[in-house]
Enzyme design. Structure first.
Site, PDB file in Angstrom:
ATOM      1  N   LEU A 216      50.080  42.523  35.233  1.00 55.67           N
ATOM      2  CA  LEU A 216      48.754  42.984  35.671  1.00 55.67           C
ATOM      3  C   LEU A 216      48.095  43.803  34.561  1.00 55.67           C
ATOM      4  O   LEU A 216      46.898  43.671  34.303  1.00 55.67           O
ATOM      5  CB  LEU A 216      48.879  43.863  36.926  1.00 55.67           C
ATOM      6  CG  LEU A 216      49.230  43.192  38.245  1.00 55.67           C
ATOM      7  CD1 LEU A 216      49.213  44.218  39.372  1.00 55.67           C
ATOM      8  CD2 LEU A 216      48.247  42.072  38.568  1.00 55.67           C
ATOM      9  N   CYS A 271      42.655  34.415  36.763  1.00 58.62           N
ATOM     10  CA  CYS A 271      43.510  35.612  36.664  1.00 58.62           C
ATOM     11  C   CYS A 271      42.793  36.944  36.512  1.00 58.62           C
ATOM     12  O   CYS A 271      43.076  37.877  37.260  1.00 58.62           O
ATOM     13  CB  CYS A 271      44.468  35.446  35.494  1.00 58.62           C
ATOM     14  SG  CYS A 271      45.663  34.152  35.794  1.00 58.62           S
TER      15      CYS A 271
HETATM   16  C1  UDX Z   1      48.657  30.588  40.314  1.00 61.48           C
HETATM   17  C2  UDX Z   1      47.965  31.940  40.224  1.00 61.48           C
HETATM   18  O1  UDX Z   1      46.604  31.745  39.949  1.00 61.48           O
HETATM   19  C3  UDX Z   1      48.560  32.786  39.159  1.00 61.48           C
HETATM   20  O2  UDX Z   1      48.091  34.111  39.226  1.00 61.48           O
HETATM   21  C4  UDX Z   1      49.996  32.867  39.343  1.00 61.48           C
HETATM   22  O3  UDX Z   1      50.534  33.565  38.262  1.00 61.48           O
HETATM   23  C5  UDX Z   1      50.629  31.495  39.484  1.00 61.48           C
HETATM   24  O4  UDX Z   1      49.988  30.761  40.497  1.00 61.48           O
HETATM   25  P1  UDX Z   1      48.110  28.364  39.087  1.00 61.48           P
HETATM   26  O5  UDX Z   1      49.318  27.608  38.699  1.00 61.48           O
HETATM   27  O6  UDX Z   1      46.926  28.295  38.183  1.00 61.48           O
HETATM   28  O7  UDX Z   1      48.440  29.896  39.126  1.00 61.48           O
HETATM   29  O8  UDX Z   1      47.733  28.051  40.601  1.00 61.48           O
HETATM   30  P2  UDX Z   1      47.428  26.665  41.274  1.00 61.48           P
HETATM   31  O9  UDX Z   1      46.967  25.692  40.256  1.00 61.48           O
HETATM   32  O10 UDX Z   1      46.601  26.974  42.469  1.00 61.48           O
HETATM   33  O11 UDX Z   1      48.879  26.170  41.747  1.00 61.48           O
HETATM   34  C6  UDX Z   1      49.583  26.641  42.829  1.00 61.48           C
HETATM   35  C7  UDX Z   1      50.242  25.455  43.544  1.00 61.48           C
HETATM   36  O12 UDX Z   1      51.136  25.947  44.532  1.00 61.48           O
HETATM   37  C8  UDX Z   1      49.273  24.519  44.255  1.00 61.48           C
HETATM   38  O13 UDX Z   1      49.427  23.211  43.771  1.00 61.48           O
HETATM   39  C9  UDX Z   1      49.673  24.615  45.734  1.00 61.48           C
HETATM   40  O14 UDX Z   1      49.552  23.404  46.430  1.00 61.48           O
HETATM   41  C10 UDX Z   1      51.116  25.052  45.629  1.00 61.48           C
HETATM   42  N1  UDX Z   1      51.634  25.750  46.816  1.00 61.48           N
HETATM   43  C11 UDX Z   1      50.978  26.806  47.324  1.00 61.48           C
HETATM   44  C12 UDX Z   1      52.823  25.308  47.392  1.00 61.48           C
HETATM   45  O15 UDX Z   1      53.420  24.337  46.953  1.00 61.48           O
HETATM   46  N2  UDX Z   1      53.343  26.002  48.460  1.00 61.48           N
HETATM   47  C13 UDX Z   1      52.697  27.063  49.008  1.00 61.48           C
HETATM   48  O16 UDX Z   1      53.180  27.647  49.988  1.00 61.48           O
HETATM   49  C14 UDX Z   1      51.474  27.476  48.425  1.00 61.48           C
HETATM   50  C1  UDX Z   2      44.575  34.816  30.796  1.00 59.77           C
HETATM   51  C2  UDX Z   2      45.514  35.525  29.818  1.00 59.77           C
HETATM   52  O1  UDX Z   2      45.034  35.362  28.479  1.00 59.77           O
HETATM   53  C3  UDX Z   2      46.919  34.977  29.965  1.00 59.77           C
HETATM   54  O2  UDX Z   2      47.808  35.678  29.111  1.00 59.77           O
HETATM   55  C4  UDX Z   2      47.351  35.129  31.391  1.00 59.77           C
HETATM   56  O3  UDX Z   2      48.634  34.616  31.575  1.00 59.77           O
HETATM   57  C5  UDX Z   2      46.373  34.447  32.336  1.00 59.77           C
HETATM   58  O4  UDX Z   2      45.063  34.946  32.118  1.00 59.77           O
HETATM   59  P1  UDX Z   2      43.299  32.468  30.835  1.00 59.77           P
HETATM   60  O5  UDX Z   2      42.600  33.008  32.032  1.00 59.77           O
HETATM   61  O6  UDX Z   2      43.902  31.112  30.888  1.00 59.77           O
HETATM   62  O7  UDX Z   2      44.500  33.453  30.421  1.00 59.77           O
HETATM   63  O8  UDX Z   2      42.283  32.450  29.614  1.00 59.77           O
HETATM   64  P2  UDX Z   2      41.796  33.479  28.487  1.00 59.77           P
HETATM   65  O9  UDX Z   2      41.903  32.800  27.188  1.00 59.77           O
HETATM   66  O10 UDX Z   2      42.435  34.794  28.590  1.00 59.77           O
HETATM   67  O11 UDX Z   2      40.244  33.617  28.807  1.00 59.77           O
HETATM   68  C6  UDX Z   2      39.757  34.249  29.980  1.00 59.77           C
HETATM   69  C7  UDX Z   2      38.247  34.320  29.945  1.00 59.77           C
HETATM   70  O12 UDX Z   2      37.797  35.250  28.980  1.00 59.77           O
HETATM   71  C8  UDX Z   2      37.558  33.001  29.614  1.00 59.77           C
HETATM   72  O13 UDX Z   2      36.445  32.825  30.461  1.00 59.77           O
HETATM   73  C9  UDX Z   2      37.142  33.198  28.179  1.00 59.77           C
HETATM   74  O14 UDX Z   2      36.052  32.412  27.830  1.00 59.77           O
HETATM   75  C10 UDX Z   2      36.809  34.662  28.175  1.00 59.77           C
HETATM   76  N1  UDX Z   2      36.865  35.281  26.823  1.00 59.77           N
HETATM   77  C11 UDX Z   2      38.058  35.307  26.154  1.00 59.77           C
HETATM   78  C12 UDX Z   2      35.727  35.864  26.275  1.00 59.77           C
HETATM   79  O15 UDX Z   2      34.659  35.847  26.895  1.00 59.77           O
HETATM   80  N2  UDX Z   2      35.822  36.462  25.054  1.00 59.77           N
HETATM   81  C13 UDX Z   2      36.993  36.524  24.355  1.00 59.77           C
HETATM   82  O16 UDX Z   2      37.000  37.108  23.262  1.00 59.77           O
HETATM   83  C14 UDX Z   2      38.143  35.927  24.918  1.00 59.77           C
END
Ligand code: UDX
Ligand code: UDX
Length: 452
Positions: A216, A271
């Site tokens: 976090l 996130c």
């Molecule tokens: C998510 C969160 O956004 C992130 O903060 C966390 O660290 C990991 O989970 P992400 O992989 O991007 O990340 O999520 P998502 O693409 O929504 O995938 C979660 C999957 O879990 C979905 O495909 C959903 O169908 C599945 N799921 C959810 C299960 O299989 N069982 C459940 O009970 C709930």
């Molecule tokens: C983020 C963290 O980087 C990753 O470590 C964590 O596990 C999940 O959350 P992600 O959300 O996939 O990853 O993308 P990131 O590259 O961090 O970008 C987040 C947002 O910030 C995007 O919308 C990006 O465009 C924006 N961004 C990033 C800016 O506007 N300026 C920057 O300099 C960098």
């Protein structure tokens, strides 16, 4: 060793594919409730767009990497279970709009307890509020069987769009667990897994709560940098300073560093906002309202930046966009992903629709269905046109708003695009992506974040 990962999303899918690629002696089964998602993982049309991912999946799939909806069987067979389900912001009841909704994590824990199948290591991969492992432990300790469970925290730091690179060569891997003998053994087992390809010096082990809180905190610090530079972008516009020059000048200070200082229309993704709201909620819960307000400000600045961007559009377009047609280039929250969760494009488009503009959207990877769903509009809504190319989207519009930094937008024939638009033609660069010299001859009225 057998691994099961519950949740075949943006985190679970790529992470497990990399583990399968690097650890040929390990069998990895990724399970999910969602049948159509699993079907896609078993095809060449993966549900997640991520450069380099398809190659890795194809290499390991059917050998030591499997995608399935047989959740109970995979749990039963596994020695190590990664929980990688989503933990969205709660949309109801106490903590609505702030706290993380942990119902899916709890369901997974209950299911693991119910299914049994021997001693297991349960690893939280999902980002969770600090002390979530306590809940998982309590549920598992009440399981109606004689098995023992060790709970670890191993948050994922990959960023979308660069997931494969980040997984292949991470800055660090973090594993938190108990300091009991069994806790240490469990940590060692997961350390050994990553040590197949990652230098042990980069594998940090901590207690459970430090590991949960570090994830976090990392996201809060990253988002804070973007909100900080975006705050300065507003001051640059008011004073004639140039935000990229300021970012460069401060970023060369090694104590500050050059990364994550790109001003933009705002941060998006699944996130940052969720995790800061959650961090802030936790602080309030633990009786620390000042700390809660401090972090909350990062999200507020992000909201301000998005609304400021729309205000700049309005100001430049003679205070009205009603009946005008606006082209949106890019809908994903960043380049190289098909993910639009919390994308700034959503707020910008919603505001433009409220102001009665018509919008024409092009994104190289985000589907029409995703756009319609995230804007909460009807498929038949005539105010939205989904286009197959950047050029098509610009056709006949009064303005272009560039909202995602896709490389292809740098390579466009701007004279050609300009000639197909209404005049005066505006260009709002929400990512400071386009070199103004490229646009100079075409006659666009250019407006960029943090520049006059
Ligand atoms: C998510 C969160 O956004 C992130 O903060 C966390 O660290 C990991 O989970 P992400 O992989 O991007 O990340 O999520 P998502 O693409 O929504 O995938 C979660 C999957 O879990 C979905 O495909 C959903 O169908 C599945 N799921 C959810 C299960 O299989 N069982 C459940 O009970 C709930
Ligand atoms: C983020 C963290 O980087 C990753 O470590 C964590 O596990 C999940 O959350 P992600 O959300 O996939 O990853 O993308 P990131 O590259 O961090 O970008 C987040 C947002 O910030 C995007 O919308 C990006 O465009 C924006 N961004 C990033 C800016 O506007 N300026 C920057 O300099 C960098």
């Amino acid at each position: 060793m057998k691994i099961c990962c519950i949740g075949a999303g943006y985190v679970g899918g790529p992470t497990m594919a990399m583990i399968a690629k690097k650890c040929k002696d390990v069998t990895v089964t990724v399970v999910d409730l969602n049948q159509s998602r699993i079907d896609k993982w078993n095809s060449d049309d993966l549900p997640v767009y991520e450069p380099g991912l398809l190659e890795i999946v194809k290499e390991a799939r059917g050998k030591n990497l499997f995608f399935s909806t047989e959740i109970d069987q995979a749990i039963k067979d596994a020695d190590v279970i990664f929980i990688s389900v989503n933990t969205p912001t709660k949309l109801y009841g106490s903590g609505k709009g702030k706290a993380a909704d942990l119902k899916y994590i709890e369901l997974c824990a209950r299911n693991i307890a119910k299914v049994g199948g021997g001693d297991k290591i349960v690893v939280e991969k999902s980002t969770v509020p600090v002390r979530t492992a306590q809940m998982v432990k309590e549920i598992l300790s009440e399981a109606n069987n004689t098995h023992s469970y060790e709970v670890l925290s191993n948050p994922e730091f990959l960023a979308e769009g660069t997931a494969i690179k980040d997984l292949e060569n991470p800055d660090r891997v973090l594993i938190g667990g108990d300091s009991t003998d069994n806790g240490k053994k469990a940590i060692e087992k997961v350390v050994n897994l990553y040590a197949h390809w990652i230098d042990r010096k980069k594998i940090i082990t901590t207690n459970l709560w430090s590991s949960e809180l570090s994830k976090l905190t990392a996201n809060a610090f990253l988002a804070q940098r973007i909100s900080s530079i975006n705050a300065i972008s507003a001051l640059c516009e008011a004073t004639g300073a140039d935000v990229d020059e300021v970012a460069n000048a401060i970023g060369t200070d090694s104590r500050i560093g050059p990364k994550f200082l790109k001003s933009s229309v705002g941060f998006g993704g699944s996130c940052f906002q969720k995790d800061i709201l959650n961090l802030s909620y936790l602080c309030k819960h633990f009786g620390l309202p000042e700390v809660a307000n401090y972090w909350n400000q990062v999200v507020e600045m992000n909201e301000y930046q998005k609304s400021r961007f729309v205000q700049r559009i309005m100001d430049a377009m003679f205070n009205t966009v009603s009946g005008k047609s606006i082209c949106i280039w890019g809908f994903a929250f960043k380049k190289d992903t098909n993910d639009a969760r919390e994308s700034p494009a959503i707020s910008v488009c919603k505001r433009l629709l409220e102001e009665q503009a018509n919008i024409r959207i092009y994104d190289p990877q985000v589907s029409k269905a995703t756009i319609i769903e995230s804007l909460s509009i009807d498929e038949s809504d005539s105010r939205l046109t989904y286009c197959e190319s950047a050029k098509e989207a610009a056709q006949g519009t009064h303005a272009i708003a560039l909202l995602t930094e896709w490389e292809e937008f740098k390579k466009i024939d701007y004279d050609d695009v300009y000639s197909s638009m209404q005049k005066p033609a505006h260009f709002f660069d929400g990512r400071n992506l386009i070199d103004p010299d490229v646009l100079k001859h075409s006659g666009f009225r250019l407006s960029r974040i943090g520049k006059v």
